[in-house]
Design a protein around this motif. Sequence first.
Motif, PDB file in Angstrom:
ATOM      1  N   THR A   7       0.852  -1.180   0.000  1.00 33.06           N
ATOM      2  CA  THR A   7       0.000   0.000   0.000  1.00 33.06           C
ATOM      3  C   THR A   7       0.889   1.231   0.000  1.00 33.06           C
ATOM      4  O   THR A   7       1.734   1.395   0.886  1.00 33.06           O
ATOM      5  CB  THR A   7      -0.898   0.027   1.255  1.00 33.06           C
ATOM      6  N   ILE A   8       0.719   2.104  -0.996  1.00 33.57           N
ATOM      7  CA  ILE A   8       1.491   3.341  -1.035  1.00 33.57           C
ATOM      8  C   ILE A   8       0.874   4.312  -0.030  1.00 33.57           C
ATOM      9  O   ILE A   8      -0.301   4.662  -0.131  1.00 33.57           O
ATOM     10  CB  ILE A   8       1.497   3.949  -2.448  1.00 33.57           C
ATOM     11  N   LEU A   9       1.673   4.714   0.951  1.00 30.64           N
ATOM     12  CA  LEU A   9       1.210   5.635   1.985  1.00 30.64           C
ATOM     13  C   LEU A   9       1.415   7.091   1.591  1.00 30.64           C
ATOM     14  O   LEU A   9       0.607   7.949   1.930  1.00 30.64           O
ATOM     15  CB  LEU A   9       1.934   5.352   3.302  1.00 30.64           C
ATOM     16  N   SER A  10       2.515   7.352   0.874  1.00 28.87           N
ATOM     17  CA  SER A  10       2.809   8.728   0.481  1.00 28.87           C
ATOM     18  C   SER A  10       3.845   8.740  -0.633  1.00 28.87           C
ATOM     19  O   SER A  10       4.639   7.810  -0.771  1.00 28.87           O
ATOM     20  CB  SER A  10       3.348   9.509   1.683  1.00 28.87           C
ATOM     21  N   SER A  11       3.800   9.801  -1.409  1.00 26.24           N
ATOM     22  CA  SER A  11       4.812  10.065  -2.428  1.00 26.24           C
ATOM     23  C   SER A  11       5.389  11.434  -2.129  1.00 26.24           C
ATOM     24  O   SER A  11       4.671  12.441  -2.175  1.00 26.24           O
ATOM     25  CB  SER A  11       4.184  10.026  -3.822  1.00 26.24           C
ATOM     26  N   LEU A  12       6.672  11.484  -1.795  1.00 20.90           N
ATOM     27  CA  LEU A  12       7.316  12.735  -1.406  1.00 20.90           C
ATOM     28  C   LEU A  12       8.145  13.270  -2.566  1.00 20.90           C
ATOM     29  O   LEU A  12       9.067  12.586  -3.031  1.00 20.90           O
ATOM     30  CB  LEU A  12       8.228  12.504  -0.190  1.00 20.90           C
ATOM     31  N   PRO A  13       7.838  14.457  -3.055  1.00 18.97           N
ATOM     32  CA  PRO A  13       8.607  15.000  -4.176  1.00 18.97           C
ATOM     33  C   PRO A  13      10.032  15.334  -3.744  1.00 18.97           C
ATOM     34  O   PRO A  13      10.293  15.663  -2.585  1.00 18.97           O
ATOM     35  CB  PRO A  13       7.836  16.261  -4.556  1.00 18.97           C
ATOM     36  N   GLU A  17      12.465  17.384 -10.532  1.00 15.46           N
ATOM     37  CA  GLU A  17      11.169  16.935 -11.021  1.00 15.46           C
ATOM     38  C   GLU A  17      11.065  15.428 -11.255  1.00 15.46           C
ATOM     39  O   GLU A  17      10.014  14.838 -11.079  1.00 15.46           O
ATOM     40  CB  GLU A  17      10.876  17.688 -12.323  1.00 15.46           C
ATOM     41  N   ASN A  18      12.143  14.776 -11.644  1.00 17.46           N
ATOM     42  CA  ASN A  18      12.068  13.367 -12.024  1.00 17.46           C
ATOM     43  C   ASN A  18      12.515  12.408 -10.925  1.00 17.46           C
ATOM     44  O   ASN A  18      12.901  11.278 -11.205  1.00 17.46           O
ATOM     45  CB  ASN A  18      12.877  13.118 -13.304  1.00 17.46           C
ATOM     46  N   GLU A  19      12.454  12.844  -9.668  1.00 21.14           N
ATOM     47  CA  GLU A  19      12.793  11.978  -8.540  1.00 21.14           C
ATOM     48  C   GLU A  19      11.737  12.113  -7.441  1.00 21.14           C
ATOM     49  O   GLU A  19      11.070  13.141  -7.324  1.00 21.14           O
ATOM     50  CB  GLU A  19      14.171  12.321  -7.977  1.00 21.14           C
ATOM     51  N   ARG A  20      11.596  11.049  -6.651  1.00 20.77           N
ATOM     52  CA  ARG A  20      10.661  11.071  -5.528  1.00 20.77           C
ATOM     53  C   ARG A  20      11.043   9.985  -4.532  1.00 20.77           C
ATOM     54  O   ARG A  20      11.834   9.093  -4.820  1.00 20.77           O
ATOM     55  CB  ARG A  20       9.228  10.854  -6.001  1.00 20.77           C
ATOM     56  N   ILE A  21      10.453  10.082  -3.338  1.00 20.81           N
ATOM     57  CA  ILE A  21      10.558   9.034  -2.323  1.00 20.81           C
ATOM     58  C   ILE A  21       9.154   8.475  -2.147  1.00 20.81           C
ATOM     59  O   ILE A  21       8.210   9.220  -1.887  1.00 20.81           O
ATOM     60  CB  ILE A  21      11.067   9.577  -0.963  1.00 20.81           C
ATOM     61  N   LEU A  22       9.026   7.176  -2.291  1.00 22.95           N
ATOM     62  CA  LEU A  22       7.750   6.496  -2.094  1.00 22.95           C
ATOM     63  C   LEU A  22       7.773   5.826  -0.721  1.00 22.95           C
ATOM     64  O   LEU A  22       8.743   5.146  -0.381  1.00 22.95           O
ATOM     65  CB  LEU A  22       7.565   5.439  -3.193  1.00 22.95           C
ATOM     66  N   ARG A  38      11.364   4.090  -0.708  1.00 24.05           N
ATOM     67  CA  ARG A  38      11.936   3.767  -2.015  1.00 24.05           C
ATOM     68  C   ARG A  38      12.324   5.046  -2.749  1.00 24.05           C
ATOM     69  O   ARG A  38      11.478   5.889  -3.036  1.00 24.05           O
ATOM     70  CB  ARG A  38      10.935   2.982  -2.856  1.00 24.05           C
ATOM     71  N   GLN A  39      13.609   5.177  -3.046  1.00 24.47           N
ATOM     72  CA  GLN A  39      14.082   6.299  -3.850  1.00 24.47           C
ATOM     73  C   GLN A  39      13.828   5.936  -5.307  1.00 24.47           C
ATOM     74  O   GLN A  39      14.316   4.913  -5.793  1.00 24.47           O
ATOM     75  CB  GLN A  39      15.570   6.538  -3.623  1.00 24.47           C
ATOM     76  N   GLN A  40      13.038   6.760  -5.981  1.00 29.96           N
ATOM     77  CA  GLN A  40      12.671   6.453  -7.358  1.00 29.96           C
ATOM     78  C   GLN A  40      13.053   7.589  -8.298  1.00 29.96           C
ATOM     79  O   GLN A  40      13.107   8.754  -7.903  1.00 29.96           O
ATOM     80  CB  GLN A  40      11.165   6.201  -7.475  1.00 29.96           C
ATOM     81  N   SER A  41      13.310   7.201  -9.538  1.00 34.74           N
ATOM     82  CA  SER A  41      13.572   8.149 -10.613  1.00 34.74           C
ATOM     83  C   SER A  41      12.603   7.864 -11.748  1.00 34.74           C
ATOM     84  O   SER A  41      12.085   6.757 -11.874  1.00 34.74           O
ATOM     85  CB  SER A  41      15.009   8.006 -11.126  1.00 34.74           C
ATOM     86  N   PHE A  42      12.384   8.878 -12.576  1.00 41.65           N
ATOM     87  CA  PHE A  42      11.503   8.712 -13.728  1.00 41.65           C
ATOM     88  C   PHE A  42      12.347   8.674 -14.987  1.00 41.65           C
ATOM     89  O   PHE A  42      13.158   9.555 -15.235  1.00 41.65           O
ATOM     90  CB  PHE A  42      10.495   9.859 -13.822  1.00 41.65           C
ATOM     91  N   GLY A  43      12.157   7.627 -15.778  1.00 49.40           N
ATOM     92  CA  GLY A  43      12.867   7.498 -17.040  1.00 49.40           C
ATOM     93  C   GLY A  43      11.884   7.567 -18.196  1.00 49.40           C
ATOM     94  O   GLY A  43      10.848   6.892 -18.167  1.00 49.40           O
ATOM     95  N   GLU A  44      12.198   8.384 -19.187  1.00 51.81           N
ATOM     96  CA  GLU A  44      11.352   8.511 -20.365  1.00 51.81           C
ATOM     97  C   GLU A  44      11.221   7.149 -21.033  1.00 51.81           C
ATOM     98  O   GLU A  44      12.211   6.466 -21.283  1.00 51.81           O
ATOM     99  CB  GLU A  44      11.962   9.531 -21.330  1.00 51.81           C
ATOM    100  N   GLY A  45      10.002   6.722 -21.285  1.00 50.57           N
ATOM    101  CA  GLY A  45       9.761   5.427 -21.911  1.00 50.57           C
ATOM    102  C   GLY A  45       9.762   4.261 -20.926  1.00 50.57           C
ATOM    103  O   GLY A  45       9.392   3.152 -21.283  1.00 50.57           O
ATOM    104  N   ILE A  46      10.181   4.511 -19.694  1.00 49.94           N
ATOM    105  CA  ILE A  46      10.233   3.457 -18.663  1.00 49.94           C
ATOM    106  C   ILE A  46       9.206   3.726 -17.576  1.00 49.94           C
ATOM    107  O   ILE A  46       8.549   2.836 -17.078  1.00 49.94           O
ATOM    108  CB  ILE A  46      11.632   3.375 -18.016  1.00 49.94           C
ATOM    109  N   GLY A  47       9.102   4.988 -17.181  1.00 51.35           N
ATOM    110  CA  GLY A  47       8.248   5.362 -16.061  1.00 51.35           C
ATOM    111  C   GLY A  47       9.059   5.406 -14.781  1.00 51.35           C
ATOM    112  O   GLY A  47      10.289   5.512 -14.796  1.00 51.35           O
ATOM    113  N   TRP A  48       8.384   5.308 -13.652  1.00 53.74           N
ATOM    114  CA  TRP A  48       9.042   5.344 -12.345  1.00 53.74           C
ATOM    115  C   TRP A  48       9.706   4.007 -12.060  1.00 53.74           C
ATOM    116  O   TRP A  48       9.115   2.955 -12.262  1.00 53.74           O
ATOM    117  CB  TRP A  48       8.043   5.662 -11.237  1.00 53.74           C
ATOM    118  N   PHE A  49      10.958   4.058 -11.571  1.00 53.78           N
ATOM    119  CA  PHE A  49      11.656   2.835 -11.181  1.00 53.78           C
ATOM    120  C   PHE A  49      12.445   3.101  -9.905  1.00 53.78           C
ATOM    121  O   PHE A  49      12.866   4.220  -9.638  1.00 53.78           O
ATOM    122  CB  PHE A  49      12.561   2.318 -12.310  1.00 53.78           C
TER     123      PHE A  49
END
Length: 83
Positions: A7-13, A17-22, A38-49
């Motif tokens: 369950t995703i509790l929060s997404s912290l910007p 722009e292309n990074e977040r903490i889940l 989870r430290q995540q990055s956004f990749g064009e054509g991939i999405g969040w990883f």
Amino acid sequence: MIHPAETILSSLPAAVENERILVVLVQCPGEGSHVELRQQSFGEGIGWFTQSTIRLEPGQVAALKNAIGVASAIACIAGINEQ
């Protein structure tokens, strides 16, 4: 095989722009639950990883909450504005 429920509790910007903490609650049947940061990055054509994950056990979550409360109180006393 039973898979954990997430369950995703929060997404912290992040500052960029292309990074977040889940913040994710992971519930494992028969094993209990824990929280993951989870430290995540956004990749064009991939999405969040996910780049990296920190697993926090229930006692660690409580300790982190207390530490953040103390830091917030100190910042308030010192007159530091929250952003």
